[in-house]
Structure formats: structure tokens, C-alpha cells
Write an enzyme that holds these catalytic residues in place. Structure first.
Site, mmCIF file in Angstrom:
data_model
loop_
_atom_site.group_PDB
_atom_site.id
_atom_site.type_symbol
_atom_site.label_atom_id
_atom_site.label_comp_id
_atom_site.label_asym_id
_atom_site.label_seq_id
_atom_site.Cartn_x
_atom_site.Cartn_y
_atom_site.Cartn_z
ATOM 1 N N GLU A 1 0.872 -1.166 0.000
ATOM 2 C CA GLU A 1 0.000 0.000 0.000
ATOM 3 C C GLU A 1 0.913 1.221 0.000
ATOM 4 O OE1 GLU A 1 -2.695 0.342 3.324
ATOM 5 O OE2 GLU A 1 -3.487 2.230 2.528
ATOM 6 N N ARG B 1 5.059 -12.686 9.729
ATOM 7 C CA ARG B 1 5.761 -11.452 9.399
ATOM 8 C C ARG B 1 7.086 -11.395 10.144
ATOM 9 N NH1 ARG B 1 3.847 -6.319 9.843
ATOM 10 N NH2 ARG B 1 1.928 -6.930 8.871
ATOM 11 N N LYS C 1 4.411 0.760 9.493
ATOM 12 C CA LYS C 1 4.520 2.025 8.755
ATOM 13 C C LYS C 1 3.877 3.162 9.528
ATOM 14 C CE LYS C 1 3.059 0.179 4.890
ATOM 15 N NZ LYS C 1 2.498 -0.031 3.556
HETATM 16 P P1 ATP Z 1 2.694 -2.273 8.099
HETATM 17 O O1 ATP Z 1 1.938 -3.128 9.064
HETATM 18 O O2 ATP Z 1 4.122 -2.089 8.429
HETATM 19 O O3 ATP Z 1 2.019 -0.976 7.805
HETATM 20 P P2 ATP Z 1 1.492 -3.489 5.888
HETATM 21 O O4 ATP Z 1 1.310 -4.955 5.951
HETATM 22 O O5 ATP Z 1 0.319 -2.646 6.146
HETATM 23 O O6 ATP Z 1 2.723 -3.094 6.780
HETATM 24 P P3 ATP Z 1 1.581 -3.353 3.074
HETATM 25 O O7 ATP Z 1 2.065 -2.264 2.205
HETATM 26 O O8 ATP Z 1 0.138 -3.628 3.103
HETATM 27 O O9 ATP Z 1 2.109 -3.042 4.531
HETATM 28 O O10 ATP Z 1 2.412 -4.672 2.809
HETATM 29 C C1 ATP Z 1 2.828 -5.136 1.560
HETATM 30 C C2 ATP Z 1 3.216 -6.581 1.709
HETATM 31 O O11 ATP Z 1 4.299 -6.703 2.614
HETATM 32 C C3 ATP Z 1 2.087 -7.402 2.275
HETATM 33 O O12 ATP Z 1 1.998 -8.605 1.538
HETATM 34 C C4 ATP Z 1 2.484 -7.649 3.695
HETATM 35 O O13 ATP Z 1 1.963 -8.844 4.166
HETATM 36 C C5 ATP Z 1 4.014 -7.661 3.602
HETATM 37 N N1 ATP Z 1 4.615 -7.277 4.873
HETATM 38 C C6 ATP Z 1 4.370 -6.172 5.586
HETATM 39 N N2 ATP Z 1 5.055 -6.175 6.738
HETATM 40 C C7 ATP Z 1 5.769 -7.322 6.759
HETATM 41 C C8 ATP Z 1 6.683 -7.925 7.691
HETATM 42 N N3 ATP Z 1 6.999 -7.342 8.834
HETATM 43 N N4 ATP Z 1 7.221 -9.111 7.361
HETATM 44 C C9 ATP Z 1 6.915 -9.704 6.204
HETATM 45 N N5 ATP Z 1 6.062 -9.207 5.293
HETATM 46 C C10 ATP Z 1 5.491 -8.030 5.557
HETATM 47 MG MG MG Z 2 -1.492 -2.805 4.949
#
Ligand code: ATP
Ligand code: MG
Length: 566
Positions: free
Chosen positions: A42, A269, A279
Site C-alpha cells: 500500500e 511477518r 509504517k
Molecule cells: P505495516 O503493518 O508495516 O504498515 P502493511 O502490511 O500494512 O505493513 P503493506 O504495504 O500492506 O504493509 O504490505 C505489503 C506486503 O508486505 C504485504 O503482503 C504484507 O503482508 C508484507 N509485509 C508487511 N510487513 C511485513 C513484515 N513485517 N514481514 C513480512 N512481510 C510483511
Molecule cells: Mg497494509
């Protein structure tokens, strides 16, 4: 006799559980043997090291199985999203060494198609417009053990739903006035299936679709459909989406009439000690000025690690080494630091730099004389060649390499003791010069010409070797010494009434004036070096021809562990 195939088996590195799933699918001919993954960020922040893991996994699987990996921006929430993030995300993925080819997509590319599918669901009596507020809807959700209550609008007619949904789209209603909900099951033990929202009203400008839309699909209604449109085979996401999987499948059930269907698989994760990884929290650090932007070298963002001096290989190796787990775990940040040391040890040229200078005058060395000494650039890599270091009468050494009342075991410089200057001569300290407050300002030493490195005839031995620079030739540099941004292993856990920011390390950055060999004169941003005996450093983007600026990537030894053991 050894079983040949068994031997072959043991030689193969073991497969992670997702690879096992994929190999099984391939062997069964599922998806015609295709492997097609995607990385779906995102664009609401910069990528962090957790994303790096997901990138390595998704792009890595595509590479391993001769498949493809798409980059898809999951841009369904215009309020938090921005082109700055879209650009940085692409740059970071490329820097990590991955390539999506011509398959750069946006969930917003599919807004028309998603809208049509929503209309289809309404027509089939599987979606309805709810006039209640978010609070009212949430109050009716029930609990995992208690079924939810049906909305009073749940059974409105298809015609009315179609009309209201069209008017939602046309902009007749305020934000939050209505939502489109899927009609699934208010009594489902899975809360995600209790008539989840599909569309919400948001009068917001979207970075790609502008003002075309004032209703936006929810993540769950967009994600699986986007996977389906792109013919993704393996939709890999993190564990928190496990409970969404039945909904992912339910939405696909409503639109799919082909044998092909994407399959969602969840993995744990990445969490790292002394690090926050959300984020939302990283944005807070940036906005409140606790760090100098998303690429501050203390940030766990990919751009932060890059600026700090990490290499793409070190991050990929780290991702490889930690593997892919099914259950949540926390990785020791020391492992990541180890990965970068290991890579830089092979790649970084050694130079001498003095970060806490103490002046040394070699009283028996002729004034105005200089000579050129030879130094090896990298003992781990012969192809890195050698360089010339100027030597003269006045030098800087590290203050910590001298002790006035040195114990026997101190093998560096002390009064009436001898030490080797790396690549140069043995020197002996004869006089310690102090200011009126008793601070040591310089040392007067003598050198022995017969101890010249490589060619000297002396057979005398000394135990210690220290680094140095020639004062007349050294370049002045700002050296930014970074330490961990957080003091506690799990910064997300804070004292009552405080948040993660209360765990920040107030000394995560100190800047010192250092002196480096003239060899670094043409150094440019991101050049990496090892300062002999000190650590790995890289040239910062703030560096100029007038003023060099270095970031410490990692110390050679783990100074933190030492500090903690004191
Ligand atoms: P955050 O919780 O840090 O805001 P998010 O999951 O909302 O992260 P996205 O941009 O939606 O961020 O994530 C893009 C991809 O990265 C998704 O497939 C998500 O599952 C993966 N991802 C995000 N954080 C992690 C992590 N700590 N370890 C592994 N994969 C991750
Ligand atoms: Mg997200």
C-alpha cells in the site's frame, strides 16, 4: 552401500513450507504448472525490512520456479496514499535487485471492474447498502462467541440497493453516510464474514484516479479480485490475513467461473529486536522529527538501510537465512548486523581514519619531509589492489590507543613503550605534553627507520599495531555514529500511559569530527569502506567535495553487547 537418491536429497537445501506447497502444486499440474506471485504494497509509507522479506520471498519464488512476480500497488485508500511513496517503493525494490518487468499494476486500475462485480453481487442479493453509521454497525457485530445482529437495511430490495449504490458512486452522500456490505452471515464464527463492508464513501482525491471516484473498495473486496485479474497463482501474505482467507475465497466464489483461482497462503511477518516495523509508527517518527526523514540511517526502512551502508546482498542473505516461518517469531537484530559485516568484509576497502584524534609528533623525523607508504586495500580481495598512504612528522592516532598509566597487558602506545603504526614504522613515546588543565594535547615520539613495514631490517617485535593518519594530508570528515534507535528489545511494549516512542534511545546519533586518509578524496555517496579497527562506514548523500560525511554502518565488534555487559 549408500542410497544414491538419498544422498542427492540431503545435498538439496530443505524447502520452506511455501516451496513445498508450490512443488506439490506443480507436480499435480495445478495452474498448468505456472507460478505467478505478486508484491502488493500500500503506497502509504516507505518500505521497511519486513517488506524486504516479503519482496525476497515473492520475487524469489518466481525466480526459483521460472515464474513471474507482479508489483501491484494496493491503492484503495486515497487519504493516506501518495506518489512519493509509489516512487520510493519502486526504487527500493529495484535496489534490492528485483524486477517486475512490464507488470506494474495498481488496484485502482481495476476500479471499474470491481464496481461491476459489486453491482453483480447486489443483483444476486449478495450485497446491500447499509445506512447506519460505522459505530452502529460495529455495535451489531457481536463477539466471536455471540452472533451479530442483522442490520435493519439487510433485506432492502435489489432495486433500492442498486439505486442507492449508484447514488453513492454519483456523490450524493457524505463520507460515512452509507456503506455497501456483503450479505454473508451475521452468525458466522468468523467475524470477517459478518457482512463485511465492500465499499465506503470517501470524497478524496486519488493519486491516480483523481476525482473520478468518491467510493472506494475495501482491501478485502479488492485484493483477491486483483489477484484473479492478474492470474496470480500464489497470493502470499502475512499471518494476520489468515482470518480473512474465508472472505477472500467467498468473494472469489461469487465471481469466478473458471477452473483457475488464486490461493492465499500466509506466513509469519518479520519482527526484529530493538525495532518497530509498522509504517504507521515509522510515519510518526518522521512526522514528529524524531528522525531525519524516511531514509534516516537509523530507520528500519530499505532506504534507511541503504543510506546506512547496507548492501542489497546483505539484506537478501539475511532474508534467506531467517527462512519462512508459519508462526510469529522475533529475529535478533544482531543477525542482520552480522549479515552486513559478512558482506562488507568481502567488499569494502580498508582505509585508516581517526575519529578521536590525539596528535603525535615524531621528533626525529625531518621537518617538511613526507614519504609514500603502500597499503593493501582489502586482504579478503586481492583484486582490490593497493594504495599509497602519505606519512610525515605529525600524525593523529586514536586517543584510546594511548594510556599514560598503562597496565602491562595494554599493548598499544604508552610512555617509553613501542607500538607499530600500521603500514609504517614502530614509534616510541618519549614525552606526554599537557595543557594547564592536565589534558593530554600531544605525544612526542621517535620512530625507528629500520622497522619500516615490509622493508625494514629490524627483527624486533611489538605486540600492538595501531592506525593513524598524517595531519597534513588527512581529510576532515563528519562521522555520524549511529546506535540503535530503541533501547528495549520490544519497543512496542511501553510503560503504562506511554507509547513506543518512550523507548527511544536518546543517544542513537552522535557526530564526531574525524580524519581520513586522502585516498577518500573522490569518495561519493554510498561508497563503503572499513575504517581499520573501527567499523564499516559509508559516504552519506550529504557529503560534498568540501566536507566528507560518513555514516557508521556497523562497528567491527558489537559495542552494544559490550555496553550491556558492563
Ligand atoms: P505495516 O503493518 O508495516 O504498515 P502493511 O502490511 O500494512 O505493513 P503493506 O504495504 O500492506 O504493509 O504490505 C505489503 C506486503 O508486505 C504485504 O503482503 C504484507 O503482508 C508484507 N509485509 C508487511 N510487513 C511485513 C513484515 N513485517 N514481514 C513480512 N512481510 C510483511
Ligand atoms: Mg497494509
Amino acid at each position: 552401500m549408500t542410497n544414491h537418491s538419498e544422498k542427492e536429497e540431503t545435498k538439496k537445501p530443505s524447502l520452506n513450507f511455501i516451496e513445498q506447497i508450490i512443488e506439490k502444486e506443480i507436480s499435480e499440474g495445478k495452474h498448468d504448472g505456472r507460478v505467478h506471485t505478486r508484491f502488493p504494497p500500500e503506497p502509504n509509507g516507505y518500505l521497511h525490512i519486513g517488506h524486504a522479506k516479503s519482496i525476497c520471498l515473492n520475487f524469489g519464488l518466481a525466480q526459483k520456479y521460472n515464474g513471474l512476480c507482479n508489483l501491484r500497488f494496493d491503492d484503495t485508500n486515497p487519504v493516506k496514499e501518495d506518489v512519493e511513496y509509489v516512487d520510493s517503493i519502486q526504487e527500493d525494490i529495484k535496489w534490492l535487485g528485483f524486477d517486475w518487468g512490464d507488470r506494474l499494476y495498481y488496484a485502482s486500475d481495476y476500479f471499474d471492474q470491481l464496481y461491476d462485480w459489486a453491482v453483480k453481487l447486489i443483483k444476486e442479493g449478495k450485497a446491500y447498502v447499509d445506512d447506519q453509521s460505522a459505530e452502529e454497525i460495529s455495535a451489531q457485530r457481536g463477539t466471536p462467541s455471540k452472533p451479530g445482529d442483522e442490520s435493519p437495511y439487510r433485506n432492502r430490495s435489489i432495486e433500492e440497493n442498486l439505486d442507492l449504490f449508484a447514488r453513492m458512486k454519483a456523490g450524493e452522500f457524505e463520507d460515512g453516510a452509507r456503506v455497501l456490505r456483503a450479505k454473508v452471515d451475521m452468525a458466522s464464527p468468523n467475524m470477517q464474514l459478518r457482512d463485511p463492508a465492500m465499499y465506503r464513501i470517501k470524497h478524496a482525491h486519488h493519486h491516480r484516479t483523481g476525482d473520478d471516484w468518491c467510493i472506494y473498495p475495501m482491501y478485502d473486496f479488492a485484493h483477491g479480485q486483483s489477484d484473479y485479474i492478474e492470474r496470480i497463482t500464489n497470493s502470499i501474505c502475512t499471518l494476520e490475513f489468515e482470518v480473512h482467507r474465508p472472505l477472500y475465497d467467498w468473494y472469489l466464489d461469487q465471481i469466478i467461473d473458471t477452473e483457475y483461482r488464486p490461493v492465499q497462503t500466509e506466513f509469519a511477518r518479520l519482527n526484529i529486536t530493538y525495532t518497530v516495523m509498522s509504517k504507521r509508527k515509522l510515519l510518526q517518527l518522521v512526522e514528529a522529527g524524531h528522525v531525519n526523514g524516511w531514509d534516516d540511517p537509523r530507520m528500519p526502512t530499505i532506504s534507511g538501510f541503504r543510506r546506512r551502508g547496507y548492501t542489497p546482498e546483505s539484506i537478501r542473505n539475511f532474508a534467506d537465512r531467517i527462512g519462512v516461518a508459519k508462526r510469529d517469531n522475533v529475529i535478533d537484530v544482531a543477525l542482520l548486523e552480522h549479515a552486513v559485516r559478512e558482506d562488507l568484509n568481502k567488499k569494502a576497502n580498508r582505509v585508516m581514519a581517526v575519529l578521536d584524534p590525539l596528535k603525535v609528533v615524531i621528533t626525529n623525523y625531518p621537518e617538511d619531509q613526507y614519504e609514500e607508504l603502500h597499503a593493501i586495500n582489502n586482504p579478503e580481495d586481492e583484486s582490490a589492489g593497493s594504495r599509497i598512504i602519505p606519512f610525515g612528522r605529525e600524525l593523529y592516532i586514536e586517543r584510546s590507543d594511548f594510556m599514560e598509566d598503562a597496565p602491562k597487558k595494554f599493548f598499544r602506545l604508552a610512555p617509553n613503550r613501542e607500538v607499530r603504526l600500521k603500514y609504517a614504522y614502530f614509534i616510541k613515546c618519549n614525552d606526554v605534553i599537557k595543557d594547564e588543565d592536565g589534558n593530554i594535547t600531544e605525544l612526542h615520539c621517535t620512530y625507528d627507520i629500520d622497522t619500516k613495514s615490509g622493508t625494514g631490517t629490524s627483527t624486533r617485535k611489538v605486540k600492538g599495531t595501531i592506525h593513524w593518519v598524517s595531519i597534513d594530508h588527512a581529510l576532515e570528515a563528519d562521522v555520524r555514529l549511529y546506535d540503535r534507535l530503541f533501547l528495549t528489545e520490544n519497543p512496542d511494549v511501553a510503560e503504562e500511559g506511554k507509547d513506543f516512542k518512550s523507548n527511544m534511545n536518546p543517544d542513537s546519533l552522535s557526530v564526531v569530527k574525524g580524519y581520513v586518509e586522502p585516498y577518500m578524496v573522490n569518495a561519493k555517496a554510498e561508497d563503503k569502506v572499513q575504517f581499520e579497527r573501527t567499523g564499516y562506514f559509508c559516504v552519506d548523500k550529504d557529503s560534498t567535495a568540501e566536507k566528507l560525511v560518513f555514516n557508521r554502518t556497523v562497528p567491527l565488534r558489537d559495542s552494544w553487547a559490550k555496553k550491556m555487559n558492563k
